[in-house]
Each structure stands twice: as structure tokens, then as C-alpha cells.
Design an enzyme around this catalytic site. Structure first.
Site, PDB file in Angstrom:
ATOM      1  N   LYS A  34       0.849  -1.201   0.000  1.00 32.26           N
ATOM      2  CA  LYS A  34       0.000   0.000   0.000  1.00 32.26           C
ATOM      3  C   LYS A  34       0.888   1.257   0.000  1.00 32.26           C
ATOM      4  CE  LYS A  34      -0.336  -0.341   5.042  1.00 32.26           C
ATOM      5  NZ  LYS A  34      -1.186  -0.811   6.169  1.00 32.26           N
ATOM      6  N   ARG A 122     -10.760  -0.396  15.789  1.00 32.79           N
ATOM      7  CA  ARG A 122     -10.856   0.368  14.550  1.00 32.79           C
ATOM      8  C   ARG A 122     -11.898  -0.348  13.703  1.00 32.79           C
ATOM      9  NH1 ARG A 122      -5.091   1.482  11.696  1.00 32.79           N
ATOM     10  NH2 ARG A 122      -5.664  -0.474  10.732  1.00 32.79           N
ATOM     11  N   TYR A 235      16.439  29.736   8.466  1.00 33.38           N
ATOM     12  CA  TYR A 235      15.308  30.512   8.977  1.00 33.38           C
ATOM     13  C   TYR A 235      15.273  30.533  10.503  1.00 33.38           C
ATOM     14  CZ  TYR A 235      12.952  30.572   4.406  1.00 33.38           C
ATOM     15  OH  TYR A 235      12.616  30.776   3.104  1.00 33.38           O
ATOM     16  N   MET A 282      12.261  24.357   2.834  1.00 36.44           N
ATOM     17  CA  MET A 282      11.534  23.597   1.812  1.00 36.44           C
ATOM     18  C   MET A 282      12.489  22.890   0.855  1.00 36.44           C
ATOM     19  SD  MET A 282       8.545  24.820  -0.823  1.00 36.44           S
ATOM     20  CE  MET A 282       7.528  25.577   0.422  1.00 36.44           C
TER      21      MET A 282
HETATM   22  C1  LIG Z   1      -0.447  -1.880   6.795  1.00 42.96           C
HETATM   23  C2  LIG Z   1      -1.026  -3.151   7.308  1.00 42.96           C
HETATM   24  C3  LIG Z   1      -0.217  -4.269   7.555  1.00 42.96           C
HETATM   25  C4  LIG Z   1       1.308  -4.238   7.432  1.00 42.96           C
HETATM   26  O1  LIG Z   1       1.900  -3.763   8.627  1.00 42.96           O
HETATM   27  P1  LIG Z   1       3.486  -3.700   8.808  1.00 42.96           P
HETATM   28  O2  LIG Z   1       3.671  -3.273  10.210  1.00 42.96           O
HETATM   29  O3  LIG Z   1       3.990  -2.685   7.834  1.00 42.96           O
HETATM   30  O4  LIG Z   1       4.019  -5.050   8.518  1.00 42.96           O
HETATM   31  C5  LIG Z   1      -0.831  -5.450   7.922  1.00 42.96           C
HETATM   32  N1  LIG Z   1      -2.183  -5.507   8.077  1.00 42.96           N
HETATM   33  C6  LIG Z   1      -2.990  -4.433   7.861  1.00 42.96           C
HETATM   34  C7  LIG Z   1      -4.450  -4.578   8.055  1.00 42.96           C
HETATM   35  C8  LIG Z   1      -2.436  -3.232   7.498  1.00 42.96           C
HETATM   36  O5  LIG Z   1      -3.236  -2.167   7.315  1.00 42.96           O
END
Ligand SMILES: *Cc1c(COP(=O)(O)O)cnc(C)c1O
Length: 340
Positions: A34, A122, A235, A282
Site C-alpha cells: 500500500k 478500529r 530561517y 523547503m
Molecule cells: C499496513 C497493514 C499491515 C502491514 O503492517 P506492517 O507493520 O507494515 O508489517 C498489515 N495488516 C494491515 C491490516 C495493514 O493495514
């Protein structure tokens, strides 16, 4: 010359995948790609992970899944985030994506994984609904695998008790931290993200878990100047020299993902560790040198001994956020993929 160069080493990624597969002792490794592969480039990372032992891909959104489906036909792709619209469900169905479902309404015609709430607080169902044909997996997500293995084990016990009668379905709970340190979490598959990229889920040195950072980031000294006592750089005059001090200016800043709260962290200038001083702007930041160095001297911002975990400590955040924030704008940085 580019202001900075990002190098993604798929060879290192493959070695991390093989290390995780070995640790998992028979459970499948699902590669979490992701957020553009945690900033590393989802398509490149997915291909390398699949080619070295991962058996499925996990993403957060249907759109991320569709982009990967266009490159990888026939591979299992699980969308872990909530799917809000019926249009997205239709897209997922057409592209043969699998969906994580957290409410009692289970969409038709698409393979789903039911997500159980066991303590993350969640997404997730309080209990399993009656069985439907298109359910292929059961999952939960651990809140404390990196910090509190006792609570994680309690979540796992809830999950295994609630799912015991469904042994035919693929059960998965582990993220990277759990996969590495909580053997009983591995079940049928582990959803590993951060560890693939050679980052420690514990904020420690990734080498402790046999992992190698995949991303490196390099720039150079664009200017070198001596500041006299009382003179400042940057800055707000947040850094003021108290004795004659050589300062190097690096042409990378928070717009590139070198965060403004990373003042005080360490980079390597000409191979030597040096402190980032003053306000990160920046498009540039300053390092304190121990002597005059030539303009053009290489500066390593990440990789080759500079850890995202060190930057995360300076910024009071986690390594995940450091790498997700690195800019991929080709107008600002050059990105190279190698297979070392
Ligand atoms: C992002 C995610 C993971 C991966 O977690 P890591 O700590 O990066 O290995 C696993 N399960 C879900 C549901 C996630 O959202």
C-alpha cells in the site's frame, strides 16, 4: 546533476522476503505494498516480492489494487481498507480483487475476508456472521505486536477461539512485528509491510532481525561556508555558531520529504556521520562539518548506514512515516531501481 537521487534496491528486498519466508516456517507471506510500496514504488516492489516467495499482495484501496492488477494478472490482491462505494465493489469484482469486509453486509460476487475486531478498536466485526460462499479468509489486526506482545497474544487468543470452527478458511493476523517475534501469530499467512523494505517494526536497527534497508537517498554539498561566532544558518536563526564552524548546505528539504522536524538527526557527509543543524527549509538543510569540504561532496540521507529509524527518533515519529513521506516527484529527485 540531480538535487538528489533515490535508489531502490530490489536485491535487498528479495533478501528480506526470503528472510521472512524462512521465519514464517510454512505460513504464506503476503506482501503489503500500500501507499506506493511505503514510498518505494509499488509495482517494482510487488514484482520482486512475488518473484522471491510472497504469494499475494495487500493494498489499502481498490484503486491501488486496480493499478497492480494491470501489471500482475492472476495474482491474489487483497484490499485491506474499507470499500465505501458500490462502484468500487464493482471495480473490485471485475478485476478479481479480494476485499476485507468489516460489516455484516457482505458484497456478492467478490471474494472477501471477514475482519474481526479483537482489540485494535478500529475496523472489524464483533462476531462472525453466518457463513457465505464467497468468504475465503478471516482476519484481524494487532494493535501492539511491536510494543506489547501480551496484549497481542490476548487478541490472537480471541481470534483463534472465534475462528476455530472455520479451519478451511485462510486465517491471518500477523503484521511484520508479529511475524518476526510472535510465532503463534503466523497462522496461515502473514501480512508483512515494513519488514519487506528492510525497516525495523520495532524502531531498532533492522539488522537485528536480519533485514536490509531497500531504499537509499543521496545528495551533495551545494555550498560550504564558514560561520563565525554569533553567525547563524537558516530561517529563524535556530542555529548560531559559538566558534568558527564549517557548514554545508544540502539542496534537499521538506518538500522532498526531508522533514522539518528532523533537525538534529544524522546524515553521512563524505562517509562520515554529521549533524543536521538549524531549520530544515523547503528546498535545503544545513549540516555541521568538522572541516572545509569541497562542494559536490556526497551526502547520504538514507541507506548505507543512515537509518530511517534514526531520523524517526529525531522527528519523534516512526520509520514508516519517514519513508512514506519521501517525495517521488521526478522534477525534484531522480529515482533509480537496481537489482543488487
Ligand atoms: C499496513 C497493514 C499491515 C502491514 O503492517 P506492517 O507493520 O507494515 O508489517 C498489515 N495488516 C494491515 C491490516 C495493514 O493495514
Amino acid at each position: 546533476m540531480h538535487r538528489s537521487e533515490i535508489t531502490v534496491d530490489l536485491g535487498a528486498l528479495r533478501r528480506n522476503v526470503r528472510t521472512l519466508v524462512r521465519e514464517l516456517g510454512g505460513a504464506e507471506l503476503w506482501a503489503v505494498v500500500k501507499a506506493n510500496g511505503y514510498g518505494h514504488g509499488a509495482v517494482d516492489v510487488a514484482g520482486a516480492a512475488l518473484g522471491s516467495g510472497a504469494s499475494a499482495l495487500c493494498v489499502a484501496t481498490v484503486q491501488e489494487g486496480l493499478a497492480l492488477r494491470a501489471e500482475y494478472a492472476g495474482v491474489r490482491i487483497l484490499v485491506m481498507g474499507p470499500v465505501a462505494s458500490s462502484r468500487d465493489i464493482a471495480h473490485a469484482r471485475d478485476a478479481d480483487l479480494e476485499l476485507a469486509v468489516s460489516d455484516a453486509e457482505i458484497p456478492d460476487g467478490v471474494r472477501v475476508h471477514l475482519k474481526l475486531e479483537t482489540g485494535m478498536g478500529r475496523y472489524g466485526l464483533a462476531e462472525l456472521p453466518g457463513r457465505t460462499d464467497n468468504v475465503v479468509g478471516l482476519m484481524t489486526h494487532l494493535a501492539t505486536a511491536d510494543t506489547d506482545p501480551r496484549f497481542a497474544r490476548a487478541q490472537l487468543e480471541r481470534f483463534t477461539a472465534a475462528t476455530a470452527e472455520h479451519a478451511g478458511l485462510t486465517r491471518h493476523a500477523a503484521n511484520s512485528a508479529a511475524a518476526l517475534r510472535i510465532p503463534e501469530s503466523r497462522l496461515d499467512a502473514a501480512r508483512c509491510g515494513v519488514a519487506l523494505y528492510g525497516l525495523s517494526p520495532f524502531g531498532e536497527d533492522p539488522a537485528d532481525d536480519g533485514l536490509e534497508p531497500v531504499l537509499s537517498w543521496q545528495s551533495y554539498l551545494a555550498q560550504v561556508k564558514q560561520r563565525q561566532p554569533g553567525e547563524s544558518t537558516g530561517y529563524g536563526r535556530r542555529y548560531v555558531a559559538d566558534s568558527p564552524t564549517w557548514i554545508g548546505i544540502v539542496p534537499v528539504g521538506y518538500a522532498d520529504g526531508f522533514r522539518r522536524d528532523m533537525t538534529g538527526t544524522e546524515v553521512r557527509v563524505g562517509g562520515e556521520p554529521r549533524e543536521v543543524v538549524g531549520t530544515v527549509s523547503m528546498d535545503s538543510f544545513a549540516v555541521r562539518l568538522d572541516r572545509e569540504l569541497p562542494v559536490g561532496t556526497p551526502v547520504v540521507l538514507l541507506g548505507h548506514g543512515v537509518l530511517a529509524e534514526t531520523h524517526a527518533r529525531a522527528a519523534e515519529t516512526i520509520n514508516y512515516e519517514i519513508v512514506c513521506g519521501i517525495g517521488s516527484d521526478p522534477l525534484r529527485a531522480r529515482r533509480t531501481v537496481i537489482d543488487g
